[in-house]
Every structure is written in C-alpha cells, then in structure tokens.
Design a protein around this motif. Structure first.
Motif, PDB file in Angstrom:
ATOM      1  N   MET A   1       0.816  -1.219   0.000  1.00 41.15           N
ATOM      2  CA  MET A   1       0.000   0.000   0.000  1.00 41.15           C
ATOM      3  C   MET A   1       0.850   1.271   0.000  1.00 41.15           C
ATOM      4  O   MET A   1       0.367   2.330  -0.359  1.00 41.15           O
ATOM      5  CB  MET A   1      -0.929   0.007   1.217  1.00 41.15           C
ATOM      6  CG  MET A   1      -1.862  -1.211   1.259  1.00 41.15           C
ATOM      7  SD  MET A   1      -2.841  -1.413  -0.228  1.00 41.15           S
ATOM      8  CE  MET A   1      -4.050  -0.153   0.004  1.00 41.15           C
ATOM      9  N   ALA A   2       2.094   1.169   0.421  1.00 43.93           N
ATOM     10  CA  ALA A   2       2.988   2.326   0.458  1.00 43.93           C
ATOM     11  C   ALA A   2       4.405   1.845   0.191  1.00 43.93           C
ATOM     12  O   ALA A   2       4.717   0.667   0.370  1.00 43.93           O
ATOM     13  CB  ALA A   2       2.905   3.013   1.819  1.00 43.93           C
ATOM     14  N   ASP A   3       5.250   2.759  -0.248  1.00 43.29           N
ATOM     15  CA  ASP A   3       6.645   2.407  -0.472  1.00 43.29           C
ATOM     16  C   ASP A   3       7.286   1.987   0.840  1.00 43.29           C
ATOM     17  O   ASP A   3       7.005   2.551   1.898  1.00 43.29           O
ATOM     18  CB  ASP A   3       7.419   3.596  -1.044  1.00 43.29           C
ATOM     19  CG  ASP A   3       7.031   3.889  -2.482  1.00 43.29           C
ATOM     20  OD1 ASP A   3       6.460   2.989  -3.131  1.00 43.29           O
ATOM     21  OD2 ASP A   3       7.300   5.007  -2.942  1.00 43.29           O
ATOM     22  N   TYR A   4       8.136   0.976   0.750  1.00 46.52           N
ATOM     23  CA  TYR A   4       8.831   0.505   1.940  1.00 46.52           C
ATOM     24  C   TYR A   4      10.308   0.408   1.608  1.00 46.52           C
ATOM     25  O   TYR A   4      10.689  -0.140   0.571  1.00 46.52           O
ATOM     26  CB  TYR A   4       8.312  -0.865   2.381  1.00 46.52           C
ATOM     27  CG  TYR A   4       8.996  -1.371   3.620  1.00 46.52           C
ATOM     28  CD1 TYR A   4       8.652  -0.876   4.871  1.00 46.52           C
ATOM     29  CD2 TYR A   4      10.006  -2.313   3.544  1.00 46.52           C
ATOM     30  CE1 TYR A   4       9.285  -1.319   6.007  1.00 46.52           C
ATOM     31  CE2 TYR A   4      10.649  -2.768   4.678  1.00 46.52           C
ATOM     32  CZ  TYR A   4      10.281  -2.264   5.908  1.00 46.52           C
ATOM     33  OH  TYR A   4      10.922  -2.695   7.038  1.00 46.52           O
ATOM     34  N   HIS A   5      11.126   0.952   2.463  1.00 45.35           N
ATOM     35  CA  HIS A   5      12.573   0.915   2.271  1.00 45.35           C
ATOM     36  C   HIS A   5      13.194   0.156   3.430  1.00 45.35           C
ATOM     37  O   HIS A   5      12.886   0.435   4.594  1.00 45.35           O
ATOM     38  CB  HIS A   5      13.144   2.335   2.202  1.00 45.35           C
ATOM     39  CG  HIS A   5      12.570   3.135   1.076  1.00 45.35           C
ATOM     40  ND1 HIS A   5      12.965   2.962  -0.231  1.00 45.35           N
ATOM     41  CD2 HIS A   5      11.601   4.085   1.051  1.00 45.35           C
ATOM     42  CE1 HIS A   5      12.281   3.786  -1.006  1.00 45.35           C
ATOM     43  NE2 HIS A   5      11.437   4.475  -0.248  1.00 45.35           N
ATOM     44  N   LEU A   6      14.034  -0.794   3.091  1.00 45.16           N
ATOM     45  CA  LEU A   6      14.704  -1.562   4.132  1.00 45.16           C
ATOM     46  C   LEU A   6      15.654  -0.668   4.907  1.00 45.16           C
ATOM     47  O   LEU A   6      16.337   0.173   4.326  1.00 45.16           O
ATOM     48  CB  LEU A   6      15.472  -2.729   3.517  1.00 45.16           C
ATOM     49  CG  LEU A   6      14.609  -3.814   2.877  1.00 45.16           C
ATOM     50  CD1 LEU A   6      15.492  -4.818   2.161  1.00 45.16           C
ATOM     51  CD2 LEU A   6      13.773  -4.503   3.929  1.00 45.16           C
ATOM     52  N   PRO A   7      15.702  -0.844   6.229  1.00 45.41           N
ATOM     53  CA  PRO A   7      16.602   0.005   7.042  1.00 45.41           C
ATOM     54  C   PRO A   7      18.054  -0.319   6.781  1.00 45.41           C
ATOM     55  O   PRO A   7      18.452  -1.304   6.360  1.00 45.41           O
ATOM     56  CB  PRO A   7      16.219  -0.333   8.476  1.00 45.41           C
ATOM     57  CG  PRO A   7      15.371  -1.544   8.430  1.00 45.41           C
ATOM     58  CD  PRO A   7      14.913  -1.731   7.031  1.00 45.41           C
TER      59      PRO A   7
END
Length: 86
Positions: free
Chosen positions: A80-86
């Motif tokens: 549903m939204a962009d996700y960036h790995l930490p």
C-alpha cells in the motif's frame, strides 16, 4: 510444513506442488541440492514423518514456494505504500 500441504486440501496442494515442480526445475542448483539431501539416507531408511521433519532445506524450499506463489485465489498481497529496508 509438508503435512500442512496434505491437510489443506487437494486443489491448493496440487497448485503448490505444481509451482514447486516448476520452480525446482527452473533452478537446477536447488534441485541438485535437494536431491542430495533426500538421498543422504542413513541405512536406506524410508522417508517417515519424523525424517521429513528434519529435512530443513526441503521445508525452506516449500516455504519459499508458498511465499513466492499463492496456491489459492484471493491471497494476493499488495503493497500500500513504499517501503525501504533500514
């Protein structure tokens, strides 16, 4: 995990097994390693539920197939939204 496939129902099981066969044939290195793990059979024992429980590599492959392909309708996941790995 394999027992879960058997109990879940025949349509989802057949779809999952079809995906498993397709993907394992697509990656010969994984297929070869799986064959080695299955053939590494001390005293030519039959495959039992206890022995299948200890086949960790096979369990990991089955989990990855189920994660990668959905054997049942309606379980597609959508981000549903962009996700960036930490």
């Amino acid at each position: 995990m394999l027992l879960l496939l058997i109990i879940a129902g025949f349509q989802t099981s057949s779809a999952a097994l079809s995906f498993f066969i397709y993907l394992i044939r697509k990656y010969p290195r994984v297929q070869k390693k799986t064959e080695i793990k299955l053939k590494n059979n001390e005293n030519n024992q039959n495959l039992t539920m206890v022995r299948l429980y200890w086949l960790i590599y096979l369990d990991a492959i089955i989990n990855e197939v189920l994660r990668f392909t959905s054997p049942s309708i309606g379980t597609n996941r959508k981000l549903m939204a962009d996700y960036h790995l930490p």
